[in-house]
Design a protein around this motif. Structure first.
Motif, mmCIF file in Angstrom:
data_model
loop_
_atom_site.group_PDB
_atom_site.id
_atom_site.type_symbol
_atom_site.label_atom_id
_atom_site.label_comp_id
_atom_site.label_asym_id
_atom_site.label_seq_id
_atom_site.Cartn_x
_atom_site.Cartn_y
_atom_site.Cartn_z
ATOM 1 N N ASP A 130 3.383 16.640 54.479
ATOM 2 C CA ASP A 130 3.038 17.172 53.155
ATOM 3 C C ASP A 130 1.790 18.047 53.173
ATOM 4 O OD1 ASP A 130 1.801 14.274 53.343
ATOM 5 O OD2 ASP A 130 0.562 15.367 51.918
ATOM 6 N N ALA A 131 0.943 17.873 54.192
ATOM 7 C CA ALA A 131 -0.296 18.648 54.280
ATOM 8 C C ALA A 131 -0.124 19.939 55.072
ATOM 9 C CB ALA A 131 -1.401 17.803 54.903
ATOM 10 N N LEU A 132 1.039 20.157 55.675
ATOM 11 C CA LEU A 132 1.268 21.391 56.405
ATOM 12 C C LEU A 132 1.555 22.529 55.414
ATOM 13 C CD1 LEU A 132 3.390 20.237 59.477
ATOM 14 C CD2 LEU A 132 0.910 20.439 59.248
ATOM 15 N N PRO A 133 1.151 23.739 55.749
ATOM 16 C CA PRO A 133 1.240 24.838 54.773
ATOM 17 C C PRO A 133 2.668 25.204 54.399
ATOM 18 C CG PRO A 133 0.513 25.642 56.926
ATOM 19 C CD PRO A 133 0.480 24.151 56.996
ATOM 20 N N VAL A 134 2.833 25.588 53.147
ATOM 21 C CA VAL A 134 4.121 26.066 52.650
ATOM 22 C C VAL A 134 4.002 27.521 52.211
ATOM 23 C CG1 VAL A 134 4.965 23.813 51.895
ATOM 24 C CG2 VAL A 134 3.667 25.240 50.292
ATOM 25 N N ARG A 135 5.065 28.274 52.440
ATOM 26 C CA ARG A 135 5.207 29.585 51.813
ATOM 27 C C ARG A 135 5.789 29.370 50.429
ATOM 28 N NH1 ARG A 135 8.826 33.521 55.276
ATOM 29 N NH2 ARG A 135 8.073 35.024 53.717
ATOM 30 N N GLN A 136 5.319 30.137 49.467
ATOM 31 C CA GLN A 136 5.918 30.137 48.141
ATOM 32 C C GLN A 136 6.559 31.498 47.899
ATOM 33 O OE1 GLN A 136 2.991 29.011 45.172
ATOM 34 N NE2 GLN A 136 3.642 26.877 45.284
ATOM 35 N N LEU A 137 7.830 31.455 47.530
ATOM 36 C CA LEU A 137 8.583 32.664 47.197
ATOM 37 C C LEU A 137 8.934 32.593 45.724
ATOM 38 C CD1 LEU A 137 10.923 32.597 50.316
ATOM 39 C CD2 LEU A 137 8.695 33.695 50.100
ATOM 40 N N ILE A 138 8.716 33.675 44.992
ATOM 41 C CA ILE A 138 8.948 33.673 43.552
ATOM 42 C C ILE A 138 9.990 34.729 43.195
ATOM 43 C CG2 ILE A 138 6.976 35.234 43.145
ATOM 44 C CD1 ILE A 138 6.608 33.648 40.454
ATOM 45 N N GLY A 143 14.116 40.847 42.340
ATOM 46 C CA GLY A 143 14.393 40.122 43.581
ATOM 47 C C GLY A 143 13.293 39.137 43.932
ATOM 48 N N TRP A 144 13.411 38.558 45.118
ATOM 49 C CA TRP A 144 12.457 37.550 45.570
ATOM 50 C C TRP A 144 11.240 38.224 46.219
ATOM 51 C CZ3 TRP A 144 12.572 32.359 44.753
ATOM 52 C CH2 TRP A 144 13.773 31.818 44.286
ATOM 53 N N PRO A 163 8.434 42.290 48.506
ATOM 54 C CA PRO A 163 9.774 41.673 48.528
ATOM 55 C C PRO A 163 10.056 41.007 49.875
ATOM 56 C CG PRO A 163 9.868 43.923 47.670
ATOM 57 C CD PRO A 163 8.491 43.745 48.228
ATOM 58 N N VAL A 164 10.906 39.973 49.847
ATOM 59 C CA VAL A 164 11.345 39.320 51.075
ATOM 60 C C VAL A 164 12.850 39.519 51.214
ATOM 61 C CG1 VAL A 164 9.497 37.600 51.028
ATOM 62 C CG2 VAL A 164 11.674 37.097 49.899
ATOM 63 N N PRO A 165 13.371 39.559 52.437
ATOM 64 C CA PRO A 165 14.813 39.751 52.635
ATOM 65 C C PRO A 165 15.620 38.594 52.059
ATOM 66 C CG PRO A 165 13.586 40.083 54.686
ATOM 67 C CD PRO A 165 12.636 39.483 53.713
ATOM 68 N N ASP A 166 16.806 38.890 51.591
ATOM 69 C CA ASP A 166 17.683 37.844 51.050
ATOM 70 C C ASP A 166 17.951 36.754 52.077
ATOM 71 O OD1 ASP A 166 17.848 39.028 48.600
ATOM 72 O OD2 ASP A 166 19.849 39.898 48.914
ATOM 73 N N ALA A 167 17.957 37.111 53.358
ATOM 74 C CA ALA A 167 18.276 36.129 54.395
ATOM 75 C C ALA A 167 17.284 34.979 54.429
ATOM 76 C CB ALA A 167 18.314 36.823 55.760
ATOM 77 N N VAL A 168 16.096 35.189 53.898
ATOM 78 C CA VAL A 168 15.081 34.131 53.874
ATOM 79 C C VAL A 168 15.439 33.063 52.844
ATOM 80 C CG1 VAL A 168 12.629 33.657 53.382
ATOM 81 C CG2 VAL A 168 13.281 35.712 54.653
ATOM 82 N N ILE A 169 16.194 33.428 51.829
ATOM 83 C CA ILE A 169 16.507 32.540 50.708
ATOM 84 C C ILE A 169 17.854 31.852 50.951
ATOM 85 C CG2 ILE A 169 16.730 32.379 48.210
ATOM 86 C CD1 ILE A 169 14.031 33.493 49.188
ATOM 87 N N GLU A 171 21.455 30.716 50.427
ATOM 88 C CA GLU A 171 22.432 31.450 49.630
ATOM 89 C C GLU A 171 22.637 30.882 48.232
ATOM 90 O OE1 GLU A 171 26.940 33.325 50.096
ATOM 91 O OE2 GLU A 171 26.034 32.185 51.734
ATOM 92 N N PRO A 172 22.708 29.554 48.045
ATOM 93 C CA PRO A 172 22.940 29.041 46.688
ATOM 94 C C PRO A 172 21.806 29.340 45.713
ATOM 95 C CG PRO A 172 23.397 27.354 48.362
ATOM 96 C CD PRO A 172 22.698 28.470 49.058
ATOM 97 N N LEU A 173 20.640 29.746 46.229
ATOM 98 C CA LEU A 173 19.477 29.946 45.364
ATOM 99 C C LEU A 173 19.132 31.410 45.151
ATOM 100 C CD1 LEU A 173 17.119 27.195 46.865
ATOM 101 C CD2 LEU A 173 18.810 26.959 45.035
ATOM 102 N N ARG A 174 19.861 32.301 45.774
ATOM 103 C CA ARG A 174 19.455 33.717 45.741
ATOM 104 C C ARG A 174 19.495 34.321 44.351
ATOM 105 N NH1 ARG A 174 22.595 35.543 51.344
ATOM 106 N NH2 ARG A 174 21.228 34.311 52.716
ATOM 107 N N ASP A 175 20.390 33.857 43.503
ATOM 108 C CA ASP A 175 20.504 34.417 42.159
ATOM 109 C C ASP A 175 19.841 33.522 41.120
ATOM 110 O OD1 ASP A 175 21.937 36.648 43.030
ATOM 111 O OD2 ASP A 175 23.830 35.535 42.989
ATOM 112 N N ALA A 176 18.802 32.797 41.520
ATOM 113 C CA ALA A 176 18.090 31.918 40.590
ATOM 114 C C ALA A 176 17.433 32.731 39.479
ATOM 115 C CB ALA A 176 17.036 31.125 41.349
ATOM 116 N N PRO A 177 17.156 32.112 38.350
ATOM 117 C CA PRO A 177 16.519 32.840 37.237
ATOM 118 C C PRO A 177 15.137 33.365 37.613
ATOM 119 C CG PRO A 177 17.404 30.709 36.521
ATOM 120 C CD PRO A 177 17.467 30.725 38.009
ATOM 121 N N ALA A 178 14.744 34.442 36.966
ATOM 122 C CA ALA A 178 13.407 34.989 37.174
ATOM 123 C C ALA A 178 12.358 33.931 36.859
ATOM 124 C CB ALA A 178 13.204 36.219 36.294
#
Length: 328
Positions: A130-138, A143-144, A163-169, A171-178
């Motif tokens: 839990d203490a290791l760093p996380v990337r946050q994508l919004i 897009g993301w 922007p980050v490439p879609d491949a990072v996200i 697939e089920p989450l790529r079209d998440a709400p803004a």
């Protein structure tokens, strides 16, 4: 800078300069609540080692805190006939000193890369990932994007970056709400993949206990704790404990490509329950009647809300037996 870089730098400063545990610190972990926690984890390790044929093995703890879990676990393991050499993965000079006082003779490492490579490894990681760093994508309307931390004067604020490439996200989450936030932890994946390779090649097991979820999932979990209360993660970096919930699905997947086997996750309540916390509470209360009420309170704390929030994942060599509490 990316949130992951901010979190890594802040936590490096935080852990290098203090002992954050206990009533006078910022938070309390399960081993500090009760000796029963470490004892049961030690017996889990000893039982698995015994059923695996008692191979030559080293015992490893990642992020050992004050060394409390290790001291309790080693005491219980010794009574079961398992007295392995001890290795700690810890970078904080302050915490290394506390660990040395409780576990003389341990060997310290800055990372898992220098752990022994000629024996089985039995690894415990309690509130480490839990203490290791996380990337946050919004998710923005276009897009993301990577979330960054900007500094204006002395004020740190999260902002949307490139922007980050879609491949990072996933697939089920790529079209998440803004406005949706996705957290990923390449650092956690790297550590677990390295452990999976070691365990697959050398034999052994790993037990991860932490708070988290089975992903992929959306949601911002980055949090700061100070003085046993929540704080703003972007205020006074280096003076707060920063953490994020662990994606157990991703951890399990990271361990398996080399041939290791993942088990679970199960809740901490199920883990400790099946390992015999009720019997241990009763035995300790019988031996020390004046502590009976406190022991019952400690058990309730470990098995209550904490028992459902925290989960346990086991990883073993493919030829090792099913670990206790993870069977059908």
């Amino acid at each position: 800078m990316p949130v992951s870089q901010f979190m890594a730098a802040a936590n490096a400063q935080y852990y290098a300069t203090r002992d954050p545990l206990g009533a006078t610190g910022d938070f309390v972990t399960a081993p500090e609540i009760s000796q029963m926690f470490g004892e049961l984890i030690g017996l889990w390790c000893a039982d698995l080692w015994d059923r695996a044929g008692r191979p030559a093995a080293a015992w490893v703890e990642l992020g050992p805190g004050r060394g409390t879990l290790a001291a309790d676990a080693l005491r219980a393991m010794a009574k079961a006939g398992f007295a392995p050499p001890v290795h700690f993965v810890e970078t904080s000079p302050t915490l290394r000193a506390a660990q040395a006082a409780r576990v003389p003779g341990a060997t310290w490492h800055d990372s898992v890369d220098t752990l022994p490579d000629d024996v089985a490894l039995i690894v415990v990681a309690n509130e480490f990932f839990d203490a290791l760093p996380v990337r946050q994508l919004i998710r923005r309307a276009d897009g993301w994007r990577e979330r960054l931390v900007a500094c204006q004067d002395t004020l740190f604020l999260p902002i949307a970056g490139k922007p980050v490439p879609d491949a990072v996200i996933p697939e089920p989450l790529r079209d998440a709400p803004a406005g949706s936030v996705l957290e990923i932890s390449p650092a956690s994946v790297g550590v677990m993949a390295a452990l999976g390779r070691r365990i697959a090649a050398q034999g052994g097991a790993c037990l991860v206990i932490d708070y988290g979820y089975e992903g992929p999932a959306l949601g911002e979990t980055l949090q700061a704790v100070r003085g046993h209360g929540f704080a703003n993660p972007f205020e006074t970096p280096g003076d707060n404990d920063l953490s994020a919930h662990v994606d157990f699905t991703t951890l399990a997947a990271a361990a398996q490509p080399s041939g290791a086997v993942a088990w679970g996750p199960v809740t901490q309540r199920d883990l400790l329950g099946q390992l015999g916390i009720d019997g241990r509470t009763t035995a300790l209360a019988r031996a020390t009647p004046d502590r009976a009420e406190a022991l019952a309170a400690d058990r309730a704390r470990l098995m209550g809300e904490m028992g459902t929030l925290f989960r346990a994942l086991a990883v073993t060599h493919r030829d090792w037996p099913t670990p206790a509490a993870f069977g059908a």
